[in-house]
Write an enzyme that holds these catalytic residues in place. Structure first.
Site, PDB file in Angstrom:
ATOM      1  N   ARG A 131       4.577  -8.770  10.194  1.00 35.82           N
ATOM      2  CA  ARG A 131       5.809  -8.019   9.901  1.00 35.82           C
ATOM      3  C   ARG A 131       6.873  -8.938   9.312  1.00 35.82           C
ATOM      4  O   ARG A 131       7.877  -8.488   8.778  1.00 35.82           O
ATOM      5  CB  ARG A 131       6.402  -7.355  11.160  1.00 35.82           C
ATOM      6  CG  ARG A 131       5.549  -6.306  11.866  1.00 35.82           C
ATOM      7  CD  ARG A 131       5.025  -5.271  10.963  1.00 35.82           C
ATOM      8  NE  ARG A 131       3.686  -5.631  10.516  1.00 35.82           N
ATOM      9  CZ  ARG A 131       3.068  -5.067   9.492  1.00 35.82           C
ATOM     10  NH1 ARG A 131       3.651  -4.125   8.804  1.00 35.82           N
ATOM     11  NH2 ARG A 131       1.862  -5.448   9.122  1.00 35.82           N
ATOM     12  N   ASP A 178      -2.648   7.716   4.439  1.00 39.38           N
ATOM     13  CA  ASP A 178      -2.160   6.371   4.741  1.00 39.38           C
ATOM     14  C   ASP A 178      -2.722   5.942   6.102  1.00 39.38           C
ATOM     15  O   ASP A 178      -3.047   6.789   6.930  1.00 39.38           O
ATOM     16  CB  ASP A 178      -0.630   6.415   4.778  1.00 39.38           C
ATOM     17  CG  ASP A 178      -0.028   5.025   4.719  1.00 39.38           C
ATOM     18  OD1 ASP A 178      -0.769   4.061   4.463  1.00 39.38           O
ATOM     19  OD2 ASP A 178       1.192   4.912   4.926  1.00 39.38           O
ATOM     20  N   GLU A 179      -2.818   4.665   6.362  1.00 38.98           N
ATOM     21  CA  GLU A 179      -3.259   4.138   7.657  1.00 38.98           C
ATOM     22  C   GLU A 179      -4.586   4.771   8.091  1.00 38.98           C
ATOM     23  O   GLU A 179      -4.740   5.222   9.222  1.00 38.98           O
ATOM     24  CB  GLU A 179      -2.197   4.405   8.744  1.00 38.98           C
ATOM     25  CG  GLU A 179      -0.781   3.996   8.388  1.00 38.98           C
ATOM     26  CD  GLU A 179      -0.516   2.503   8.546  1.00 38.98           C
ATOM     27  OE1 GLU A 179      -1.475   1.721   8.686  1.00 38.98           O
ATOM     28  OE2 GLU A 179       0.661   2.134   8.496  1.00 38.98           O
ATOM     29  N   LYS A 226       0.813  -1.208   0.000  1.00 31.22           N
ATOM     30  CA  LYS A 226       0.000   0.000   0.000  1.00 31.22           C
ATOM     31  C   LYS A 226       0.853   1.267   0.000  1.00 31.22           C
ATOM     32  O   LYS A 226       0.473   2.254  -0.622  1.00 31.22           O
ATOM     33  CB  LYS A 226      -0.996   0.011   1.160  1.00 31.22           C
ATOM     34  CG  LYS A 226      -0.436  -0.011   2.533  1.00 31.22           C
ATOM     35  CD  LYS A 226      -1.579  -0.099   3.538  1.00 31.22           C
ATOM     36  CE  LYS A 226      -1.102  -0.562   4.886  1.00 31.22           C
ATOM     37  NZ  LYS A 226      -0.225   0.419   5.544  1.00 31.22           N
ATOM     38  N   THR A 227       1.991   1.219   0.645  1.00 24.83           N
ATOM     39  CA  THR A 227       2.874   2.379   0.610  1.00 24.83           C
ATOM     40  C   THR A 227       3.345   2.620  -0.819  1.00 24.83           C
ATOM     41  O   THR A 227       3.443   3.762  -1.280  1.00 24.83           O
ATOM     42  CB  THR A 227       4.095   2.139   1.511  1.00 24.83           C
ATOM     43  OG1 THR A 227       3.658   1.493   2.696  1.00 24.83           O
ATOM     44  CG2 THR A 227       4.757   3.433   1.865  1.00 24.83           C
ATOM     45  N   GLN A 260      -5.663  -3.862  10.812  1.00 22.61           N
ATOM     46  CA  GLN A 260      -4.456  -3.308  11.431  1.00 22.61           C
ATOM     47  C   GLN A 260      -4.768  -2.067  12.254  1.00 22.61           C
ATOM     48  O   GLN A 260      -3.877  -1.259  12.532  1.00 22.61           O
ATOM     49  CB  GLN A 260      -3.412  -3.004  10.360  1.00 22.61           C
ATOM     50  CG  GLN A 260      -2.889  -4.258   9.688  1.00 22.61           C
ATOM     51  CD  GLN A 260      -1.747  -3.976   8.728  1.00 22.61           C
ATOM     52  OE1 GLN A 260      -0.692  -3.527   9.123  1.00 22.61           O
ATOM     53  NE2 GLN A 260      -1.982  -4.218   7.449  1.00 22.61           N
TER      54      GLN A 260
END
Length: 719
Positions: A601, A218-219, A32-33, A249
């Site tokens: 992660r 983002d997020e 996504k980044t 998340q």
DNA sequence: TACATTGCGATCCGT
DNA sequence: TCGCAATGTA
């Protein structure tokens, strides 16, 4: 354009759907980044959008920096003038930018939680002592919850029903008044103020929202109501909002983040296009399947199926140990193996945990092995006493109304101005309706203050005046040295001569060095901006993974990062999920997401460790295996020790073990089925070896293995 | 009245 | 383990 060839089809769609609201639901490791960076590059590249028109909000400053770098590497150095930053830094920037036109002082101070606590303590002191229940931190978090819902004190008071809320409304009101008096903003204000200003001022709204024609966040799952409202306002003209997030998340609900923002996005922004990205590029099939199996136990979530073309990979290593020390040793030894057998480097490895307190045992073990590590978090540099002291001087120079900072430094280093003088000055300030600094300046007229103290106060005033002129000329780094020198802070520390004082001196020097570094880096360095920067700095912002070091951090700090190998330490009931969350299903779900974030992660290897006994405050906590581990299908797990079987799965060897956490500490009352109620006299060893001496009265003193004795904790009331 | 010392209580995560 | 509050001392 070859920019798009490097993307899969949903990613490409997310990059090129530039107009109108867009929600990108992107699971862990789906890039996504990457999508955000390419989208910006696509806008300012082929689309010919001016970088000035783009606003990108990230969760950390570090992520913002990385985003900028990626865009730069894609389309060259067009990133100048682009607004990329965190909600808080962007809002602070907007506030300073627009301050003058709004008649709002631009030299405000940003209060962190310590400053907030100091302020609320003052409020509690002045407010009549009607059973003010709760700790300052508790009150502050309740205020913050109300505030980030954009509810003003008056509104809250008007709708407050119970005694508790009425009480809180009074404190909230006084707290807000205190902030205004000190010309200070807390973290919530940084968001809430711009929202209020934008709502109230159409011209301002047109100007600011017209400026950012393309907005990216983002997020998104971690935004709160105020942040949502800010985005809604800023995009009201054009609706070009791209929100990227993953409800699985969402790990900041305790801080006011509202997952409804992502769940209701389509409703809030009509005409939204939703794109799901479900191919994960990060983890092995095993890790992804395990993580998916766990997160599926959450009820409140959008269902999604992540998949990966990656190899199956190795099973997840699970190790039960008896103590934190053993856990550390296991981690260190396993890292050494990964390096030797699999060619991993130390920077490929992260050790993640729920609480910062867990880092110590890991650190000790790594140090013993001579294994370099970098610790993220713990006591932060800018929260150290000596740094806060110097910074308080700087704040007073910028914002003379900041009495919280002034209070902090008036007698630091000690200059003979004590509590009594302080209260006299304060009540004088309140009576005359002037600031604390003005009261000090005019202290000659306060009858209660004797000539000796008056002189000391006059000295302080001329000290501050001297520093003010130093601040007006010269660099920030120099100013910090001057402050440290002229206030006598350096001499004060040198006189102590303790190792602790030497370390503090070093930190003060480092602060000055940091300021010089800032001045070189910033386009337009000012003291205000420097103070703002250090107020908003996060631990993770300072992390760099370029060195040959193992990274140690909390699960929260690990969000957005990835490592080839990840250790999750303390996968135990009471720790993960944390004991404070156990009462509430929603909180347990958040803990589960935290576990999910931790596990995802990992790219290749994941290890979970469980210590069945941990040192508590005074005694030992006996712990059982986390429910989240049981939610992983057994075929994905490899047990590295048999302790797990003995303690966790099978209950206990002797049948007495209840599976609940029990606290054994000296002085605690415990119950035994045969011997009755007794008091713990001593503890030694831990885990399986933990022996306790219990006095059951009537000359019946037993020394037993705690685990197998069938001891149960007893409430105070039963004794 | 200022400052040192002791003792106690709290401790999850963090812009 | 640490910071803060109450207590003691100069």
């Amino acid at each position: 354009m070859d920019l798009l060839h490097e993307l899969n089809s949903p990613q490409r769609e997310a990059v090129t759907s530039t107009e109108g609201p867009l929600l990108v639901l992107a699971g862990a490791g789906t890039g996504k980044t990457r999508v955000l960076a390419y989208r910006i590059a696509y806008l300012v590249g082929p689309m010919g959008v001016s970088p000035h028109d783009v606003l990108a909000v990230t969760f950390t400053r570090k992520a913002a920096g990385e985003m900028r770098d990626r865009v730069r590497s894609l389309v060259g150095d067009v990133g100048h003038g682009m607004w990329i930053g965190t909600f808080h830094s962007i809002c602070a920037r907007i506030l300073r930018y627009e301050a003058r036109s709004l008649g709002f002082p631009p030299n405000f101070t940003i209060y962190d939680e310590h400053d907030q606590a100091a302020l609320i303590k003052q409020v509690l002191k002045t407010e009549e002592k009607s059973e003010t229940r709760g700790s300052p931190a508790g009150i502050l978090s309740r205020i913050s919850a109300v505030k980030s819902q954009l509810i003003r004190p008056e509104e809250f008071r008007a709708r407050a029903t119970g005694h508790r809320d009425t009480e809180l409304a009074r404190l909230y009101e006084a707290y807000e008044a205190g902030l205004r008096e000190n010309n200070a903003l807390d973290f919530d204000d940084l968001i809430v103020m711009p929202v209020r200003l934008l709502r109230a001022n159409d011209q301002l709204l047109d100007r600011v929202s017209g400026r950012f024609r393309y907005i990216l966040i983002d997020e998104y799952q971690d935004t709160n109501f105020a942040q949502y409202e800010l985005i809604r306002l800023l995009s009201s003209g054009h609706g070009n909002v791209c929100a990227v997030g993953d409800d699985d998340q969402s790990i900041y609900q305790w801080r006011g983040a509202d997952v409804a923002n992502i769940l209701n996005f389509e409703k809030d922004f009509p005409g939204t296009r939703v794109i799901r990205i479900e191919q994960s590029y990060r983890s092995t099939k095993t890790i992804l399947a395990a993580a998916q199996a766990v997160i599926k136990n959450n009820r409140r979530r959008k269902d999604k199926e992540l998949w990966t073309a990656n190899p199956v990979g190795r099973k997840i290593g699970v190790n039960g140990v008896l103590s934190e020390e053993e856990e550390g040793a296991f981690v260190a030894a396993t890292i050494a193996e990964l390096v030797k057998d699999e060619g991993k480097t130390l920077s490929d490895v992260a050790v993640l945990y729920r609480t910062n307190a867990q880092s110590r045992a890991i650190e000790d073990a790594l140090r013993r092995q001579g294994m370099p590590y970098i610790l993220v978090g713990g006591t932060r540099f800018y929260e150290r006493k000596e740094i806060k002291d110097i910074v308080a001087y700087l704040r007073v120079l910028v914002n003379p109304a900041d009495s919280i900072s002034l209070r902090r430094i008036l007698n630091v280093p000690p200059r003979g101005i004590g509590d009594v003088t302080m209260s006299r000055l304060e009540s004088h300030a309140v009576e005359q309706d002037i600031s604390l600094l003005e009261a000090i300046e005019g202290s000659g007229r306060i009858g209660e203050i004797g000539p000796g103290i008056r002189r000391k106060l006059a000295d302080f005033v001329s000290l501050i005046d001297g520093l003010k002129s130093a601040a007006a000329s010269g660099s920030i780094g120099e100013l910090i040295s001057t402050v440290a020198e002229d206030t006598g802070y350096i001499a004060f520390l040198e006189d102590q001569g303790t190792p602790d004082a030497v370390a503090r001196l070093e930190n003060v020097r480092e602060l000055a060095a940091g300021a010089y570094e800032y001045e070189e880096r910033a386009e337009e360095p000012t003291l205000e901006a420097f103070l703002e920067e250090i107020s908003l700095l996060m631990d993770i912002d300072m992390w760099d993974n370029t060195g040959e070091r193992v990274s140690l951090m909390t699960l929260h700090n690990a969000k957005g990062l990835e490592f080839k190998a990840v250790f999750l330490a303390g996968v135990e009931e009471g720790l993960l999920p944390h004991h404070t969350a156990l009462e509430d299903d929603a909180e347990v779900e958040e803990e589960r997401r935290l576990f999910y974030v931790g596990l995802t992660r990992a790219r290749e290897r994941a290890f979970l460790s469980i210590a069945t006994s941990r040192r508590g405050f005074h005694g030992f906590l006996t712990r059982s295996v986390s429910r989240f581990l049981h939610e992983i299908p057994p075929e994905h797990v490899e047990y590295l020790s048999d302790v797990y079987e003995a303690y966790g799965r099978g209950g206990a060897d002797d049948g007495n073990y209840s599976g609940e956490e029990i606290v054994i500490q000296v002085g605690a009352w415990v119950k035994h089925p045969d011997w009755g109620i007794g008091r713990v006299k001593a503890c030694e060893g831990y885990g399986r070896e933990l022996r306790v001496t219990v006095d059951f009265g009537h000359n019946n003193v037993k020394k037993v293995l705690a685990r197998y004795a069938g001891l149960e904790p007893v409430d105070e009331g039963e004794v």
